[in-house]
Design a protein around this motif. Structure first.
Motif, PDB file in Angstrom:
ATOM      1  N   THR A  38      -7.138  -2.824  -8.049  1.00  0.00           N
ATOM      2  CA  THR A  38      -6.392  -2.152  -6.878  1.00  0.00           C
ATOM      3  C   THR A  38      -6.166  -0.920  -7.149  1.00  0.00           C
ATOM      4  O   THR A  38      -5.905  -0.148  -6.221  1.00  0.00           O
ATOM      5  CB  THR A  38      -5.263  -3.318  -6.256  1.00  0.00           C
ATOM      6  N   LYS A  39      -5.876  -0.745  -8.358  1.00  0.00           N
ATOM      7  CA  LYS A  39      -5.401   0.789  -8.787  1.00  0.00           C
ATOM      8  C   LYS A  39      -6.673   1.547  -9.274  1.00  0.00           C
ATOM      9  O   LYS A  39      -6.343   2.536 -10.206  1.00  0.00           O
ATOM     10  CB  LYS A  39      -4.260   0.581  -9.722  1.00  0.00           C
ATOM     11  N   LEU A  40      -7.780   1.105  -8.906  1.00  0.00           N
ATOM     12  CA  LEU A  40      -9.161   1.711  -9.388  1.00  0.00           C
ATOM     13  C   LEU A  40      -9.104   1.694 -11.014  1.00  0.00           C
ATOM     14  O   LEU A  40      -9.938   2.581 -11.475  1.00  0.00           O
ATOM     15  CB  LEU A  40      -9.285   3.059  -8.719  1.00  0.00           C
ATOM     16  N   VAL A 100      -3.877   8.639  -6.132  1.00  0.00           N
ATOM     17  CA  VAL A 100      -2.409   8.735  -6.622  1.00  0.00           C
ATOM     18  C   VAL A 100      -2.066   7.352  -6.494  1.00  0.00           C
ATOM     19  O   VAL A 100      -1.782   6.792  -5.530  1.00  0.00           O
ATOM     20  CB  VAL A 100      -1.789   9.670  -5.878  1.00  0.00           C
ATOM     21  N   GLU A 101      -1.350   6.714  -7.654  1.00  0.00           N
ATOM     22  CA  GLU A 101      -0.785   5.514  -7.590  1.00  0.00           C
ATOM     23  C   GLU A 101       0.555   5.459  -6.953  1.00  0.00           C
ATOM     24  O   GLU A 101       1.444   6.407  -7.094  1.00  0.00           O
ATOM     25  CB  GLU A 101      -0.656   5.127  -8.994  1.00  0.00           C
ATOM     26  N   GLU A 102       0.448   4.542  -5.847  1.00  0.00           N
ATOM     27  CA  GLU A 102       1.597   4.351  -5.112  1.00  0.00           C
ATOM     28  C   GLU A 102       2.829   3.661  -5.794  1.00  0.00           C
ATOM     29  O   GLU A 102       2.529   2.718  -6.286  1.00  0.00           O
ATOM     30  CB  GLU A 102       1.333   3.824  -3.652  1.00  0.00           C
ATOM     31  N   LYS A 103       3.929   4.049  -5.727  1.00  0.00           N
ATOM     32  CA  LYS A 103       5.079   3.356  -6.382  1.00  0.00           C
ATOM     33  C   LYS A 103       5.655   2.558  -5.376  1.00  0.00           C
ATOM     34  O   LYS A 103       6.112   3.207  -4.147  1.00  0.00           O
ATOM     35  CB  LYS A 103       6.101   4.572  -6.967  1.00  0.00           C
TER      36      LYS A 103
END
Length: 120
Positions: A38-40, A100-103
């Motif tokens: 899910t975070k590539l 860009v990873e979403e926090k």
């Protein structure tokens, strides 16, 4: 002249944002996350896709769509890429390149303070 430049700059920014969101939606709909995460980040023996070169990823997806692969492991990608349009490939590669990873900002509220000794 400056206004035209600003308008074109704003339009290109909004178009890129729409392509990113569309690519994100396609990534989940097509089931890419099941192998690539899910975070590539890539799972097990499958490669990571986050922030990879857009031109290279587009080249690979178009090869898979044409039923071409470099090795036996990559052959499984052909079935996923067969029905992708050029626009969908563009959106997917935009998402991969600009990822860009979403926090998650909503975890819990740690501001809670107890009153008294905690008894009844």
């Amino acid at each position: 002249m400056r206004y035209i430049f600003l308008f074109l700059l704003l339009h290109s920014f909004l178009d890129a944002s729409a392509a990113y969101e569309s690519g994100k939606r396609l990534y989940m709909q097509k089931g890419c996350y099941s192998c690539h995460g899910t975070k590539l980040e890539g799972l097990h023996k499958y490669p990571y896709l986050a922030n990879r070169a857009k031109g290279y990823m587009s080249y690979k997806l178009k090869r898979f769509r044409s039923k071409l692969s470099d090795n036996q492991q990559q052959e499984m990608m052909i079935a996923f890429a067969l029905d992708l349009s050029d626009k969908e490939i563009e959106d997917l590669t935009t998402y991969m390149y600009e990822y860009v990873e979403e926090k998650n900002s909503k975890k819990y509220d740690d501001k809670y303070k107890t009153q008294g000794d905690g008894g009844s």
